[in-house]
Design an enzyme around this catalytic site. Structure first.
Site, PDB file in Angstrom:
ATOM      1  N   LEU A 277       0.725  -1.326   0.096  1.00  0.00           N
ATOM      2  CA  LEU A 277       0.033   0.009   0.065  1.00  0.00           C
ATOM      3  C   LEU A 277       0.811   1.473   0.068  1.00  0.00           C
ATOM      4  O   LEU A 277       1.762   1.547   0.795  1.00  0.00           O
ATOM      5  CB  LEU A 277      -0.790  -0.007   1.139  1.00  0.00           C
ATOM      6  CG  LEU A 277      -1.802  -1.407   1.434  1.00  0.00           C
ATOM      7  CD1 LEU A 277      -2.407  -1.126   2.796  1.00  0.00           C
ATOM      8  CD2 LEU A 277      -2.773  -1.345   0.542  1.00  0.00           C
ATOM      9  N   ASP A 278       0.553   2.018  -0.840  1.00  0.00           N
ATOM     10  CA  ASP A 278       1.274   3.449  -0.896  1.00  0.00           C
ATOM     11  C   ASP A 278       0.757   4.071   0.173  1.00  0.00           C
ATOM     12  O   ASP A 278      -0.391   4.072   0.649  1.00  0.00           O
ATOM     13  CB  ASP A 278       0.874   4.057  -2.173  1.00  0.00           C
ATOM     14  CG  ASP A 278       1.400   5.771  -2.262  1.00  0.00           C
ATOM     15  OD1 ASP A 278       2.386   5.788  -1.986  1.00  0.00           O
ATOM     16  OD2 ASP A 278       0.563   6.574  -2.491  1.00  0.00           O
ATOM     17  N   ALA A 279       1.461   5.268   0.558  1.00  0.00           N
ATOM     18  CA  ALA A 279       1.320   5.933   1.861  1.00  0.00           C
ATOM     19  C   ALA A 279       0.463   7.132   1.513  1.00  0.00           C
ATOM     20  O   ALA A 279      -0.725   7.494   1.501  1.00  0.00           O
ATOM     21  CB  ALA A 279       2.362   6.467   2.629  1.00  0.00           C
TER      22      ALA A 279
END
Length: 251
Positions: free
Chosen positions: A29-31
Site C-alpha cells: 500500500l502506498d502512503a
C-alpha cells in the site's frame, strides 16, 4: 506496533483470518494520497512555516508550492535529481517565484518538522487496513523521508495494522525503480504473483508494478484519464472498492 527508523525489515505476523487460498496474500500500500492525506498535510505544514516566518500563505501560494514540489519529486522518480536536491530547492524556488527574501533552507527545516507532526488520513483508510489485516499481510511502500514517514504513519495509527514499512530513503532508490521492489520482495515471505500494489500514482506506484512484474490497483478518486501512462491491473475510485477487487479475484 511502532516501526523504528532504519529497520524496514519485515515484522512477521501469523494470519488472523482468511484461508490463504486466494490469489493475493500481500498488499503493498502506498502512503501519500492513498492512506495518508498528503495534500491536507502539505497545506497545513506550509501554512505553519509561513506563520513562523511572519508571512502569509493564501491558496495561490499553496498551489505554487505544490506545483514546485511535484515537479521536483517527478524528477527524482526519473533519477534526474537526488532527494537532497528536492529539500534544498523547493522553498528556495518558491521564495524566488514570490520575490520574497525569506530563507528557503530554514523554511525547509521548519516544514519537515511540521510535516512529521501530521496525522491526516484518507477517509476510511485506517478502518480498511484494520479490516484487511485479518486476512492479508499489509506493507506500506512509500517514497519520502524516513523520519517524517514513520512519524506520520504512527501518528495516523496505521502502524498497528501493517507488517512492515519500506521507505525509499532507506532502500536507496525510489519507486518506480525495479530495485526498490526487488528490496521489498527480498524482505517479505511472498512472491510477486502473491502481491498487489495499491496506489494513487501512475508514475510511481503503477509504473513501479509494471517495472517489477507485480499486479497493481490504481486508486483514482478524481477519476483522471489514464492517457498513455502505464496500465493498472485494476482501478478503484473509493478505497472500500479494494475489497470488491480482492473478492472478485478470489483473494
Amino acid at each position: 506496533m511502532i516501526l523504528p527508523p532504519g529497520t524496514y525489515i519485515v515484522i512477521k505476523r501469523y494470519w488472523e483470518g482468511g484461508d490463504g487460498m486466494g490469489k493475493y496474500k500481500a498488499l503493498l500500500l502506498d502512503a501519500d494520497d492513498t492512506l495518508l492525506d498528503f495534500q491536507a498535510n502539505e497545506r497545513e505544514s506550509v501554512k505553519k512555516v509561513f506563520q513562523k516566518l511572519g508571512l502569509s500563505a493564501d491558496d495561490s501560494v499553496l498551489a505554487q508550492y505544490s506545483a514546485i514540489n511535484r515537479e521536483l519529486w517527478l524528477a527524482h522518480e526519473r533519477g534526474e535529481i537526488t532527494k537532497q536536491m528536492i529539500w534544498d530547492q523547493r522553498f528556495v524556488r518558491l521564495f524566488k517565484a514570490l520575490n520574497c527574501r525569506a530563507d528557503g533552507l530554514e523554511a525547509e527545516r521548519l516544514y519537515r518538522v511540521a510535516l512529521g507532526e501530521g496525522a491526516q488520513t484518507i477517509p476510511g483508510a485506517v478502518e480498511l487496513c484494520q479490516e484487511l489485516s485479518g486476512a492479508y499481510e499489509l506493507y506500506i511502500v512509500t517514497n519520502g523521508t524516513a523520519q517524517t514517514q514513520y512519524s506520520r504513519i504512527h501518528n495516523a495509527g496505521l502502524d498497528r495494522w501493517v507488517s512492515g514499512v519500506f521507505i525509499s530513503e532507506e532502500i536507496g532508490v525510489p519507486k518506480p525503480a525495479k530495485k526498490y521492489f526487488d528490496a521489498v520482495f527480498a524482505a517479505i515471505p511472498f512472491s510477486r504473483q502473491e502481491a498487489l500494489i495499491v496506489g494513487d500514482s501512475l508514475t510511481s506506484d503503477i509504473q513501479g508494478g509494471v517495472n517489477a512484474g507485480v499486479d497493481t490497483c490504481w486508486y483514482n478518486p478524481a477519476r483522471l484519464k489514464r492517457g498513455k501512462g502505464p496500465c493498472p491491473t485494476f482501478e478503484i475510485q473509493e478505497l472500500n472498492e479494494l475489497k470488491d477487487v480482492l473478492n472478485d479475484t478470489g483473494a
